[in-house]
Design a protein around this motif. Structure first.
Motif, short mmCIF file in Angstrom:
data_model
loop_
_atom_site.label_atom_id
_atom_site.label_comp_id
_atom_site.label_asym_id
_atom_site.label_seq_id
_atom_site.Cartn_x
_atom_site.Cartn_y
_atom_site.Cartn_z
N TYR A 161 0.83 -1.21 0.00
CA TYR A 161 0.00 0.00 0.00
C TYR A 161 0.87 1.26 0.00
CZ TYR A 161 -3.30 3.50 1.59
OH TYR A 161 -4.04 4.64 1.71
N GLY A 162 1.95 1.26 0.77
CA GLY A 162 2.86 2.40 0.78
C GLY A 162 3.51 2.60 -0.58
N LEU A 163 3.85 1.52 -1.26
CA LEU A 163 4.44 1.62 -2.60
C LEU A 163 3.44 2.21 -3.59
CD1 LEU A 163 6.83 0.99 -4.48
CD2 LEU A 163 5.77 -1.23 -4.87
N ILE A 164 2.20 1.75 -3.54
CA ILE A 164 1.17 2.28 -4.44
C ILE A 164 0.90 3.75 -4.16
CG2 ILE A 164 -1.29 2.10 -5.04
CD1 ILE A 164 -0.98 -0.94 -4.59
N THR A 165 0.85 4.11 -2.89
CA THR A 165 0.65 5.51 -2.52
C THR A 165 1.77 6.39 -3.05
OG1 THR A 165 -0.50 4.82 -0.51
CG2 THR A 165 0.30 7.07 -0.59
N SER A 166 3.00 5.91 -2.95
CA SER A 166 4.12 6.71 -3.44
C SER A 166 4.09 6.84 -4.97
CB SER A 166 5.44 6.09 -2.99
OG SER A 166 5.61 4.82 -3.60
#
Length: 88
Positions: free
Chosen positions: A74-79
């Motif tokens: 999720y953090g990767l997608i958000t970034s």
């Protein structure tokens, strides 16, 4: 009602803005992955402890490990979304 004009003047944007945007992206990735790593570690300790007490519940206790990995993704997608929104 007043008619507000929302035309943004990007010439008045400070030159530091893209740097701060990319720093926010880096912080999003780091924070999400540190959280995922610590969640995986804590869940792993819990799985080991429950495996000693009741070995039949090990598969049920894998759910927190999977959810911690989802947090990192999720953090990767958000970034990726944030990088797409940054315009220099």
């Amino acid at each position: 009602m007043s008619n507000t004009n929302l035309d943004l003047d990007f010439d008045s944007c400070p030159s530091l803005a893209p740097f701060l945007g990319y720093m926010g992206v880096a912080i999003a990735i780091v924070a999400a992955n540190v959280g995922a790593a610590s969640g995986t570690a804590k869940a792993g300790v819990g799985i080991m402890q429950s495996g000693i007490r009741s070995p039949e519940l090990i598969w049920r206790n894998l759910i927190p490990v999977v959810m911690a990995g989802v947090n990192g993704i999720y953090g990767l997608i958000t970034s990726i979304i944030l990088v797409g929104a940054i315009s220099s």
